[in-house]
Design a protein around this motif. Sequence first.
Motif, PDB file in Angstrom:
ATOM      1  N   VAL A 265       0.830  -1.203   0.000  1.00 27.34           N
ATOM      2  CA  VAL A 265       0.000   0.000   0.000  1.00 27.34           C
ATOM      3  C   VAL A 265       0.865   1.254   0.000  1.00 27.34           C
ATOM      4  N   GLY A 266       2.044   1.190   0.645  1.00 30.49           N
ATOM      5  CA  GLY A 266       2.957   2.328   0.601  1.00 30.49           C
ATOM      6  C   GLY A 266       3.458   2.582  -0.811  1.00 30.49           C
ATOM      7  N   ALA A 267       3.845   1.516  -1.509  1.00 26.13           N
ATOM      8  CA  ALA A 267       4.301   1.651  -2.892  1.00 26.13           C
ATOM      9  C   ALA A 267       3.169   2.127  -3.799  1.00 26.13           C
ATOM     10  N   HIS A 268       1.970   1.620  -3.550  1.00 25.29           N
ATOM     11  CA  HIS A 268       0.817   2.054  -4.345  1.00 25.29           C
ATOM     12  C   HIS A 268       0.561   3.548  -4.153  1.00 25.29           C
ATOM     13  N   GLN A 269       0.702   4.015  -2.911  1.00 23.46           N
ATOM     14  CA  GLN A 269       0.495   5.440  -2.639  1.00 23.46           C
ATOM     15  C   GLN A 269       1.507   6.288  -3.406  1.00 23.46           C
ATOM     16  N   ILE A 270       2.769   5.855  -3.445  1.00 21.08           N
ATOM     17  CA  ILE A 270       3.791   6.601  -4.183  1.00 21.08           C
ATOM     18  C   ILE A 270       3.427   6.674  -5.664  1.00 21.08           C
ATOM     19  N   ALA A 271       3.118   5.513  -6.243  1.00 24.36           N
ATOM     20  CA  ALA A 271       2.830   5.464  -7.683  1.00 24.36           C
ATOM     21  C   ALA A 271       1.555   6.228  -8.037  1.00 24.36           C
ATOM     22  N   VAL A 272       0.524   6.090  -7.217  1.00 24.41           N
ATOM     23  CA  VAL A 272      -0.753   6.718  -7.563  1.00 24.41           C
ATOM     24  C   VAL A 272      -0.675   8.239  -7.396  1.00 24.41           C
ATOM     25  N   GLN A 273       0.083   8.720  -6.416  1.00 19.53           N
ATOM     26  CA  GLN A 273       0.234  10.169  -6.261  1.00 19.53           C
ATOM     27  C   GLN A 273       1.049  10.757  -7.416  1.00 19.53           C
ATOM     28  N   LEU A 274       2.038  10.020  -7.884  1.00 14.77           N
ATOM     29  CA  LEU A 274       2.776  10.460  -9.061  1.00 14.77           C
ATOM     30  C   LEU A 274       1.883  10.442 -10.303  1.00 14.77           C
ATOM     31  N   TRP A 275       0.998   9.451 -10.384  1.00  9.47           N
ATOM     32  CA  TRP A 275       0.032   9.390 -11.486  1.00  9.47           C
ATOM     33  C   TRP A 275      -0.903  10.595 -11.443  1.00  9.47           C
TER      34      TRP A 275
END
Length: 441
Positions: A265-275
């Motif tokens: 979920v931490g990695a998903h948060q990084i990627a989705v915020q960059l998206w």
Amino acid sequence: MSQTTAPATDAASPRRIAALALPALVVLAAEPLYVLVDTAVVGHLGRVPLAALAVGGTVLTLTAWLGTVVAYGTTGRSARRFGSGDRAAAVAEGVQASWLALAAGVLVALAIQVGGGWLARTLVGGSGEVADAAADWLRIAALGAPGLLLAAAGNGWLRGVQDTRRPLLFVLAPNLLSALLCPLLVYPVGLGLVGSAVANAVAQTISGGLFAAALVRERISLRPRPRLIRQQLVLSRDLLIRGVAFQASFLSATAVAARFGAAAVGAHQIAVQLWFFTALVLDALAIAAQALIGAALGAGDAVGARALARRIALLGGACGVAFAVLIAAGAGLVPSWFSSDPQVREQAMVAWPWFVALQPIGGVVFALDGVLIGAGDVRYLRNVTIAAALGGFLPAIWLAYGLDLGLGGIWAGLTLFVALRLAALLLRLRSGGWAVVGAVR
């Protein structure tokens, strides 16, 4: 007052598109940048004020989202009137949108005065220091809601008449004032967290007042016109439903990522915020598309509008490819900016190839979203988004959970969601059914 409008093929050169898109990008970025400054100032007060700001800021972010809905709906309608040569009617759309925005802003402010405490406790999960501080911040910051929504409506009609200078000034100046005022009120004046809320409300109110003053200077009737307001409400309703589909999809994705563990979920948060950040940049092109397509169709230039739509789609794809190259090059570096945890960085690499692949697809999709919003073809956009979410994204991510496919499965689902929208938008673009000419649709 009447004026002539150049055909879309003449008026929409790359320089003209950039002249609309770049100021729109600055306006779009102003609020997130101010939030970063606010967070940095409040963060030094301690854990409780920072947590309270996070809770209160989430509520105001939803209010700003309502403002975006109003702005997008207004731009297309105003641009059509402007394209038909009737600037007064284009500004009149802004008057009615401003009444709608003001009413919504007052309702938000009143609702938070009454229910701010309950809302804060609900978001925090119970009473306590954080909930109390969040409620205090919310009640003061919410006083700026009418100004926030008035500014959104003002952005909409000014973009419609292709005025990019005043929105830039009316948004940047109050935000810069607030960025200076916030640390002064928080520290030397000694208001603490409340000082942040005051600075926020002051900035939003000044910004809304500047946009309202711009309407007054147009010297047209400011009388509410219920028929126009109802038409704008229908358009806003479709955009709102479409937005809810997005919110439900991304909340579900986060919920599924959380079931794969903290690192996922931490990695998903990084990627989705960059998206979301890349989407913000590409949205500037969509805003230019709204104004130019609306003006072309209002001028009766369906052929020029279709040519312009193809040009904007190609520009969106080119921007997406540029982002993809940059993101691919930063694969080994960018995740480390956000986390020092090796497991989080490892999980980010699982999502990264999908994130890269999404950029060119997303670039075209966002550009064509702007085209159809400018054309007033919002019902089609609404239906496509709902169908892609219910028929693609949501089943895919929950299947990823059921089959234990991890973060890769979630991002495959997101890619499917965007690809389905791309296919539907390209079909609509090719059909030409969206290119309805006239001052109103």
